[in-house]
Design a protein around this motif. Structure first.
Motif, mmCIF file in Angstrom:
data_model
loop_
_atom_site.group_PDB
_atom_site.id
_atom_site.type_symbol
_atom_site.label_atom_id
_atom_site.label_comp_id
_atom_site.label_asym_id
_atom_site.label_seq_id
_atom_site.Cartn_x
_atom_site.Cartn_y
_atom_site.Cartn_z
ATOM 1 N N LEU A 282 0.889 -1.371 -0.078
ATOM 2 C CA LEU A 282 0.128 -0.139 0.005
ATOM 3 C C LEU A 282 0.852 1.336 0.045
ATOM 4 N N ASP A 283 1.918 1.181 0.782
ATOM 5 C CA ASP A 283 3.062 2.359 0.822
ATOM 6 C C ASP A 283 3.260 2.721 -0.883
ATOM 7 N N HIS A 284 3.797 1.675 -1.438
ATOM 8 C CA HIS A 284 4.216 1.871 -2.985
ATOM 9 C C HIS A 284 3.031 2.324 -3.719
ATOM 10 N N ALA A 288 2.710 5.591 -6.008
ATOM 11 C CA ALA A 288 2.459 5.950 -7.314
ATOM 12 C C ALA A 288 1.186 6.521 -7.631
ATOM 13 N N ALA A 289 0.138 6.330 -6.655
ATOM 14 C CA ALA A 289 -1.251 7.254 -6.910
ATOM 15 C C ALA A 289 -0.907 8.755 -6.876
ATOM 16 N N LEU A 290 0.098 9.175 -5.973
ATOM 17 C CA LEU A 290 0.216 10.426 -5.890
ATOM 18 C C LEU A 290 0.573 11.088 -7.197
ATOM 19 N N ALA A 291 1.270 10.628 -7.900
ATOM 20 C CA ALA A 291 1.987 11.065 -9.109
ATOM 21 C C ALA A 291 0.976 10.923 -10.166
ATOM 22 N N SER A 299 -7.953 7.865 -3.170
ATOM 23 C CA SER A 299 -8.995 7.469 -2.202
ATOM 24 C C SER A 299 -9.285 5.797 -2.219
ATOM 25 N N ASP A 300 -9.243 5.206 -3.485
ATOM 26 C CA ASP A 300 -9.453 3.962 -3.472
ATOM 27 C C ASP A 300 -8.424 3.292 -2.868
ATOM 28 N N LEU A 301 -7.170 3.446 -2.700
ATOM 29 C CA LEU A 301 -6.135 2.614 -1.983
ATOM 30 C C LEU A 301 -6.527 2.779 -0.453
ATOM 31 N N LEU A 302 -6.893 4.044 0.100
ATOM 32 C CA LEU A 302 -7.119 4.189 1.392
ATOM 33 C C LEU A 302 -8.441 3.625 1.800
ATOM 34 N N ASN A 303 -9.205 3.462 0.865
ATOM 35 C CA ASN A 303 -10.582 2.604 1.054
ATOM 36 C C ASN A 303 -10.216 1.032 1.259
ATOM 37 N N ARG A 317 0.862 9.220 6.678
ATOM 38 C CA ARG A 317 0.319 10.670 7.065
ATOM 39 C C ARG A 317 0.829 11.674 6.213
ATOM 40 N N ALA A 318 2.179 11.454 5.885
ATOM 41 C CA ALA A 318 2.966 12.499 4.783
ATOM 42 C C ALA A 318 2.100 12.333 3.386
ATOM 43 N N TYR A 319 1.670 11.182 3.132
ATOM 44 C CA TYR A 319 0.840 10.867 1.911
ATOM 45 C C TYR A 319 -0.520 11.385 1.649
ATOM 46 N N ARG A 320 -1.057 11.550 2.917
ATOM 47 C CA ARG A 320 -2.377 12.067 2.973
ATOM 48 C C ARG A 320 -2.378 13.558 2.857
ATOM 49 N N VAL A 321 -1.070 14.145 3.710
ATOM 50 C CA VAL A 321 -1.098 15.519 3.296
ATOM 51 C C VAL A 321 -0.638 16.121 1.824
ATOM 52 N N LEU A 322 0.446 15.131 1.064
ATOM 53 C CA LEU A 322 0.848 15.525 0.017
ATOM 54 C C LEU A 322 -0.349 15.452 -1.022
ATOM 55 N N ARG A 323 -1.373 14.578 -0.940
ATOM 56 C CA ARG A 323 -2.297 14.357 -1.905
ATOM 57 C C ARG A 323 -3.184 15.557 -2.112
ATOM 58 N N HIS A 324 -3.180 16.549 -1.410
ATOM 59 C CA HIS A 324 -3.900 17.930 -1.468
ATOM 60 C C HIS A 324 -3.010 18.680 -2.308
ATOM 61 N N LEU A 325 -1.807 18.417 -2.518
ATOM 62 C CA LEU A 325 -0.898 19.484 -3.355
ATOM 63 C C LEU A 325 -1.353 19.346 -4.945
ATOM 64 N N PRO A 326 -0.957 20.472 -5.584
ATOM 65 C CA PRO A 326 -1.090 20.455 -7.128
ATOM 66 C C PRO A 326 -0.309 19.247 -7.545
ATOM 67 N N LEU A 327 -0.709 18.570 -9.117
ATOM 68 C CA LEU A 327 0.158 17.566 -9.520
ATOM 69 C C LEU A 327 1.691 17.580 -9.527
ATOM 70 N N TRP A 328 1.939 18.946 -10.110
ATOM 71 C CA TRP A 328 3.368 19.075 -10.365
ATOM 72 C C TRP A 328 4.098 18.795 -8.898
#
Length: 356
Positions: A282-284, A288-291, A299-303, A317-328
């Motif tokens: 799930l980490d990886h 990958a989903a963040l990019a 959201s699917d992965l967290l579910n 936790r870091a991934y949950r924060v990063l997912r709100h950033l713009p794609l770039w």
């Protein structure tokens, strides 16, 4: 001329693909054995003549070379070795590893002293690209019954032996009767599952002497990315079913409280192992989903994580924060995290080879 019996006592199986750097060293470590009644089977997926040329240059009657067109993949080669091996015993040698000269002789002596043993091994030395020692793995008692072995098999790496295909000696017919090596995504769990199935059949015997060299290099370190988290999780769940059934079957026939306690501990250790592996998947997957521009993947992965009750991991936790950033910004962060992960896996304290 070396005389080779039609049915040697031991077969050495070397699955290989493309990698020419260390195959000569692996073969030389076979030819230097103090025990002489063995054969070597090189099972090659390489589509050119590079490995074949090295093997044939030895001109040894001990050598049998098999070239697969099209390539079979690691697990299929391992299962084919179970059929091709003429020896009573089979020892796998990964093409970048090497035996010490006394390995076969010592393991056969242990097999004769413990005729009901289902699995035999020596202590391992982890080496770098140049053959320099990095570390030794743990020393185990000479004889472990099935429940004690299963109790230890799924412990974390710092409390366990260096898990690998190389150097384990077993009866190929016995593993074949158990269904052979299990073919999961990216050959995950291939060694641990096979040793669990064999270890459940009888005692596991270990030599305290360091007679196997496991090479750690960039091509052998566990991958820092998982392209398909769905297949990864599916493989973990298949393994879960196999091991839980194995432990349940052993518990059903256990005759002592000590054996039952060991098997309950084995179940706890396996649950921890599986949780670590699924968290890694799930980490990886999340990374990958963040990019990806598709925010729904995250959201699917967290579910999935919630549905499977996968424990939280340090980077979640870091991934949950990063997912709100713009794609770039997410892509830049992902690139940095991948670089960090690759560096982390190469640290000596964490160096472990993949079962693949």
């Amino acid at each position: 001329m070396v005389y080779l019996a039609q049915q040697p006592r031991i077969s050495i199986g070397i699955p290989t693909y493309v990698r020419t750097t260390y195959i000569g060293t692996a073969l030389e470590s076979c030819f230097s054995q103090t025990f002489s009644d063995y054969e070597i089977i090189v099972h090659d997926d390489t589509q050119d003549e590079s490995i074949k040329g090295i093997v044939e240059s030895y001109g040894s009657p001990r050598l049998r070379y098999v070239q697969n067109t099209p390539p079979l993949g690691l697990v299929s080669k391992l299962n084919d070795l179970l059929t091709r091996a003429r020896g009573q015993w089979l020892v796998i040698l990964c093409d970048d590893d090497a035996f010490e000269p006394g390995l076969l002789e010592e393991l056969l002596q242990l097999a004769q002293a413990h005729p009901y043993a289902s699995l035999l091994r020596s202590r391992n030395r982890l080496i770098d690209e140049a053959g320099r020692e990095l570390t030794l793995d743990l020393s185990w008692p000479e004889v472990l019954d099935s429940s004690s072995f299963l109790e230890r098999l799924f412990l974390p790496g710092d409390r366990n032996i260096a898990m690998n295909l190389t150097g384990m000696m077993f009866r190929p017919a016995q593993l074949q009767a158990l269904g052979g090596f299990v073919n999961l995504y990216r050959a995950w769990h291939v060694d641990r599952l096979a040793w669990a199935q064999l270890g459940a059949e009888g005692p596991v015997v270990s030599s305290p002497n360091v007679l196997c060299n496991i090479r750690i290099h960039e091509g052998s370190i566990t991958s820092g990315s998982i392209p398909d988290y769905g297949k990864a999780l599916e493989s973990d769940l298949v393994m879960k079913g196999i091991v839980e059934r194995l432990i349940a079957n052993k518990l059903a026939v256990a005759t002592s409280e000590a054996e039952k306690q060991n098997l309950h501990s084995a179940g706890t250790a396996f649950a921890g192992y599986l949780a670590r592996h699924m968290s890694r998947s799930l980490d990886h997957g999340l990374l990958a989903a963040l990019a990806s521009p598709d925010a729904g993947k995250q959201s699917d992965l967290l579910n999935v994580m919630a549905q499977l009750n996968i424990p939280s991991f340090s980077t979640e936790r870091a991934y949950r924060v990063l997912r709100h950033l713009p794609l770039w910004a997410r892509k830049a962060a992902v690139a940095c995290i991948y670089r960090y992960k690759q560096h982390w896996f190469k640290r000596p304290a964490k160096r472990r080879k993949s079962g693949a």
